[in-house]
Motif scaffolding. Sequence first.
Motif, short mmCIF file in Angstrom:
data_model
loop_
_atom_site.label_atom_id
_atom_site.label_comp_id
_atom_site.label_asym_id
_atom_site.label_seq_id
_atom_site.Cartn_x
_atom_site.Cartn_y
_atom_site.Cartn_z
N ASP A 46 0.81 -1.22 0.00
CA ASP A 46 0.00 0.00 0.00
C ASP A 46 0.84 1.28 0.00
OD1 ASP A 46 0.94 -0.47 2.57
OD2 ASP A 46 -0.83 0.40 3.53
N GLN A 47 2.15 1.13 0.07
CA GLN A 47 3.06 2.27 0.08
C GLN A 47 4.34 1.83 -0.63
OE1 GLN A 47 3.56 4.21 3.89
NE2 GLN A 47 5.62 4.82 3.36
N TYR A 48 4.30 1.78 -1.96
CA TYR A 48 5.38 1.21 -2.73
C TYR A 48 6.19 2.30 -3.42
CZ TYR A 48 7.84 -2.20 -5.52
OH TYR A 48 8.82 -2.98 -6.08
N PHE A 49 7.33 2.65 -2.81
CA PHE A 49 8.21 3.69 -3.33
C PHE A 49 9.64 3.16 -3.33
CE2 PHE A 49 4.71 5.82 -1.02
CZ PHE A 49 4.10 6.43 -2.10
N PRO A 50 9.99 2.29 -4.29
CA PRO A 50 11.32 1.66 -4.28
C PRO A 50 12.49 2.66 -4.31
CG PRO A 50 10.11 1.08 -6.28
CD PRO A 50 9.18 1.85 -5.41
N ALA A 51 12.32 3.79 -4.98
CA ALA A 51 13.41 4.77 -5.00
C ALA A 51 13.68 5.30 -3.59
CB ALA A 51 13.08 5.91 -5.95
N GLU A 52 12.62 5.50 -2.80
CA GLU A 52 12.78 5.95 -1.42
C GLU A 52 13.40 4.84 -0.56
OE1 GLU A 52 12.24 8.94 0.31
OE2 GLU A 52 12.33 9.62 -1.76
N ALA A 53 13.05 3.60 -0.86
CA ALA A 53 13.57 2.47 -0.08
C ALA A 53 15.09 2.35 -0.21
CB ALA A 53 12.91 1.17 -0.53
N THR A 54 15.66 2.86 -1.29
CA THR A 54 17.10 2.74 -1.52
C THR A 54 17.93 3.82 -0.82
OG1 THR A 54 17.11 4.13 -3.52
CG2 THR A 54 16.69 1.77 -3.82
N ARG A 55 17.30 4.78 -0.19
CA ARG A 55 18.02 5.94 0.35
C ARG A 55 19.08 5.57 1.38
NH1 ARG A 55 14.30 10.93 1.68
NH2 ARG A 55 16.31 11.76 2.24
N CYS A 56 18.93 4.46 2.08
CA CYS A 56 19.90 4.06 3.10
C CYS A 56 20.77 2.90 2.61
CB CYS A 56 19.19 3.71 4.40
SG CYS A 56 18.25 5.09 5.09
#
Length: 180
Positions: A46-56
Motif C-alpha cells: 500500500d506504500q510502494y516507493f522503491p526509490a525511497e527504499a534505496t536511500r539508506c
Amino acid sequence: MIRPLALILWLLSLVALPVGAAQAETGPCHDPRAAAHQFLDNLQADQYFPAEATRCFERPSDLTEAQLRRRVEQLKAVLDHRGLFVVMEDLADDPDFRDASGRAHAVLVGDLTDVYLRRQGKQWRFPATVVRHIPRLYNDTFSGVVEQIVVGLPPSLRVQVLGVQVWQALGVLVLLLVGL
C-alpha cells in the motif's frame, strides 16, 4: 494589539525553529531503526516507493539506480519468502550505537547476519558489500525457473487478491483438481 500578536508569533518561531532543526538532523538514515524503516516501509503493497527504499543503501559504482532498486526489492522478497520478520524494537534508535565488538554495525535480522547496517559518517547505511551479496541470497531463496515463468505471465495473473497473486491461487486450484 499588533505588539502582543507580534510577540506571540516571535515566541512561536523560537519554539518551532529547534524542532525543525532536529528533524533535519535526524533524516531517514539517522540510526539503524530509522534506516530499516526507510527500507521496509517504502516497499509495502500500500506504500510502494522503491526509490525511497534505496536511500539508506550504498550504491556500488558499477550499479545504476535501477539496478540498486531491483536489488533492494530482491532483499525484501528474500526476507518475506524466508519468513524473516524484522523486529524494529530490536534495532537501536541511537545514532552512536556500537555492537558487542565495539563496531558501528547492526544486523537487520538475527538469522541473516550477512545483511547489516553500518554507520558511514552520520548516516546508517547498508554497505556496498551487502548490496553485492543480495543476488546470491535471492538465488539461494528462489528458483530461477519459477521466476522466469512468473515474469512471463500476463500482468492480470500477477495481481494480488487477499495477499495472494492470482497465478498462485490458480496453481493451488489446479493441484487440487489433479489430486482428485
